[in-house]
Design an enzyme around this catalytic site. Structure first.
Site, PDB file in Angstrom:
ATOM      1  N   HIS A  50      19.741  49.980  48.229  1.00  0.00           N
ATOM      2  CA  HIS A  50      20.682  49.810  47.130  1.00  0.00           C
ATOM      3  C   HIS A  50      20.907  51.149  46.428  1.00  0.00           C
ATOM      4  CE1 HIS A  50      16.628  49.036  45.403  1.00  0.00           C
ATOM      5  NE2 HIS A  50      17.077  49.846  44.453  1.00  0.00           N
ATOM      6  N   ALA A  51      21.837  51.130  45.481  1.00  0.00           N
ATOM      7  CA  ALA A  51      22.097  52.275  44.609  1.00  0.00           C
ATOM      8  C   ALA A  51      22.114  51.738  43.176  1.00  0.00           C
ATOM      9  CB  ALA A  51      23.432  52.927  44.960  1.00  0.00           C
TER      10      ALA A  51
END
Length: 132
Positions: A50-51
């Site tokens: 994820h970011a």
């Protein structure tokens, strides 16, 4: 926009054992709001994927080793963390994945924001759109 980078920490050598430390924005580029750690990762598993929209992180291998793969949407770079006297600074809006954990590894992560599930970008297509 800032870029990911390895940051060397102070290292105080002593025959009784070495000591390293970081103090908020003296060694890392943000004030710490949250601390967490990752441990007991089964072989072959990965973390991350994820970011973040606002979250910045500083990741240290306190014990063992692991790889952090950082993706800016165009290029991927792998950082092997295996010493407790340096860590990886990861700015917001970089996709990250942590894998290749050695036995008994311990990842310490500090970040500039408190936990907020709405800060996560879990869809890679959405991430690419936000990077533009």
């Amino acid at each position: 926009m800032q870029k990911p980078q390895i940051i060397d920490l102070p290292k105080i050598l002593d025959k009784r054992g070495n000591l390293s430390f970081f103090e908020n924005d003296n060694q890392i580029p943000f004030r710490i709001k949250r601390t967490y750690w990752i441990y007991d990762v089964p072989g072959g598993e990965f973390r991350g994927g994820h970011a973040y929209k606002k979250n910045e992180e500083f990741i240290i291998a306190l014990s063992g080793s692991f790889d952090v793969i950082i993706d800016d949407g165009k290029e991927k770079n792998t950082y092997n963390l295996n010493r407790s006297y340096y860590g990886l600074y990861v700015p917001k809006l970089y996709w990250r994945e942590i894998n290749n954990f050695s036995t008994n590894s311990l990842a310490l992560i500090v970040s500039n924001v408190e936990y907020n599930k709405n800060d996560y970008i879990l869809n890679y297509t959405e991430f690419l759109s936000l990077r533009k």
